[in-house]
Motif scaffolding. Structure first.
Motif, mmCIF file in Angstrom:
data_model
loop_
_atom_site.group_PDB
_atom_site.id
_atom_site.type_symbol
_atom_site.label_atom_id
_atom_site.label_comp_id
_atom_site.label_asym_id
_atom_site.label_seq_id
_atom_site.Cartn_x
_atom_site.Cartn_y
_atom_site.Cartn_z
ATOM 1 N N LEU A 93 42.399 71.405 -43.548
ATOM 2 C CA LEU A 93 43.092 72.707 -43.812
ATOM 3 C C LEU A 93 44.030 73.237 -42.875
ATOM 4 C CD1 LEU A 93 40.020 74.590 -45.366
ATOM 5 C CD2 LEU A 93 41.664 73.618 -46.610
ATOM 6 N N LEU A 94 45.134 74.092 -43.254
ATOM 7 C CA LEU A 94 45.899 74.719 -42.408
ATOM 8 C C LEU A 94 46.032 76.248 -42.878
ATOM 9 C CD1 LEU A 94 48.601 73.794 -40.635
ATOM 10 C CD2 LEU A 94 49.708 74.910 -42.644
ATOM 11 N N SER A 95 45.744 76.838 -41.941
ATOM 12 C CA SER A 95 45.749 78.668 -42.037
ATOM 13 C C SER A 95 47.265 78.959 -41.336
ATOM 14 C CB SER A 95 44.596 79.352 -41.641
ATOM 15 O OG SER A 95 44.652 79.307 -40.204
ATOM 16 N N SER A 96 47.705 79.991 -41.759
ATOM 17 C CA SER A 96 49.013 80.673 -41.619
ATOM 18 C C SER A 96 48.955 82.164 -41.639
ATOM 19 C CB SER A 96 50.197 79.961 -42.099
ATOM 20 O OG SER A 96 50.038 80.138 -43.677
ATOM 21 N N THR A 97 49.352 82.713 -40.744
ATOM 22 C CA THR A 97 49.473 84.143 -40.544
ATOM 23 C C THR A 97 50.806 84.855 -40.431
ATOM 24 O OG1 THR A 97 49.421 84.449 -38.207
ATOM 25 C CG2 THR A 97 47.105 84.281 -39.405
ATOM 26 N N LYS B 290 47.059 82.875 -45.182
ATOM 27 C CA LYS B 290 47.090 81.628 -46.497
ATOM 28 C C LYS B 290 46.394 80.736 -45.623
ATOM 29 C CE LYS B 290 51.282 83.829 -48.495
ATOM 30 N NZ LYS B 290 50.413 84.723 -49.195
ATOM 31 N N VAL B 291 45.587 79.860 -46.733
ATOM 32 C CA VAL B 291 44.768 78.736 -46.385
ATOM 33 C C VAL B 291 45.612 77.627 -47.287
ATOM 34 C CG1 VAL B 291 42.655 77.719 -46.146
ATOM 35 C CG2 VAL B 291 42.950 80.093 -45.342
ATOM 36 N N VAL C 82 50.974 63.423 -48.649
ATOM 37 C CA VAL C 82 50.010 64.416 -48.888
ATOM 38 C C VAL C 82 50.490 65.278 -49.987
ATOM 39 C CG1 VAL C 82 51.095 65.975 -47.211
ATOM 40 C CG2 VAL C 82 48.495 65.838 -47.539
ATOM 41 N N ASP C 83 49.257 65.760 -50.654
ATOM 42 C CA ASP C 83 49.530 66.643 -51.638
ATOM 43 C C ASP C 83 48.816 68.119 -51.049
ATOM 44 O OD1 ASP C 83 49.946 68.092 -54.079
ATOM 45 O OD2 ASP C 83 47.995 67.441 -54.839
ATOM 46 N N VAL C 84 49.774 69.208 -50.889
ATOM 47 C CA VAL C 84 49.740 70.371 -50.331
ATOM 48 C C VAL C 84 49.504 71.564 -51.286
ATOM 49 C CG1 VAL C 84 50.571 72.144 -48.566
ATOM 50 C CG2 VAL C 84 51.006 69.659 -48.304
ATOM 51 N N LYS C 85 48.433 72.383 -51.313
ATOM 52 C CA LYS C 85 48.108 73.504 -52.320
ATOM 53 C C LYS C 85 47.787 74.519 -51.485
ATOM 54 C CE LYS C 85 47.053 70.587 -56.517
ATOM 55 N NZ LYS C 85 48.104 69.783 -56.486
ATOM 56 N N LEU C 86 48.152 75.662 -52.152
ATOM 57 C CA LEU C 86 47.596 76.824 -51.533
ATOM 58 C C LEU C 86 46.246 77.128 -51.883
ATOM 59 C CD1 LEU C 86 48.086 79.571 -49.945
ATOM 60 C CD2 LEU C 86 49.104 80.703 -52.327
ATOM 61 N N LEU C 87 45.106 77.228 -51.132
ATOM 62 C CA LEU C 87 43.896 77.249 -51.374
ATOM 63 C C LEU C 87 43.544 78.973 -51.389
ATOM 64 C CD1 LEU C 87 40.999 75.917 -51.569
ATOM 65 C CD2 LEU C 87 40.736 76.495 -49.269
ATOM 66 N N SER D 113 44.845 83.299 -36.871
ATOM 67 C CA SER D 113 43.830 83.064 -37.549
ATOM 68 C C SER D 113 42.759 81.471 -36.986
ATOM 69 C CB SER D 113 44.024 82.949 -38.696
ATOM 70 O OG SER D 113 44.913 81.613 -39.136
ATOM 71 N N GLY D 114 41.758 81.298 -37.462
ATOM 72 C CA GLY D 114 40.894 80.254 -37.008
ATOM 73 C C GLY D 114 39.946 79.835 -37.819
#
Length: 135
Positions: free
Chosen positions: A35-39, A46-47, A77-82, A95-96
């Protein structure tokens, strides 16, 4: 370090993610759950979920070479907004992840810290705000 060398080796950016209404301030990677989180200054965290294929033509690393884990093929890789966590009243700085011992979404969380002096805890499975503390 091998993530950096891999990016340099392919010399292209496999993904360019845009979904903010403003500037992105930080990103945080969770290797256990991919998972990747972004602020951002749009007041959201967003995760993103990264699903790697079990096999592909790009993967040059065997499971043994990757310590028994599935090799990560970044070009495939398949990237989707969780989820999009909305609850801060001002920009979100950082975020963490807080990951459970069993590495399940249901008992893992993302923390976010905003300019509003709030620290928010979000459940990764339900995408709900669990708690919010004023710093």
């Amino acid at each position: 370090m091998d993530g950096i060398s891999y990016w340099m080796a392919i010399q292209t950016v496999p993904y360019f993610i845009t979904l903010f209404q403003g500037v992105a301030f930080s990103v945080s990677w969770c290797d256990e759950l991919h998972l990747l989180s972004s602020t951002s200054d749009d007041r959201t965290t967003k995760v993103w979920s990264f699903v790697f294929p079990s096999a592909c033509q790009h993967s040059q690393q065997s499971a043994a070479e990757s310590n028994g884990t599935q090799p990560k093929c970044w070009p495939c890789v398949d990237v989707k907004l969780l989820c999009s966590c909305e609850g801060h009243q001002a920009r979100v700085w950082q975020s963490g992840f807080v990951i459970s011992e069993d590495c399940s979404l249901s008992s893992s969380f993302v923390l976010s810290v905003g300019e509003d002096s709030n620290i928010c805890l979000w459940n990764l499975e339900s995408h709900k705000l669990i708690s919010c503390w004023r710093a």
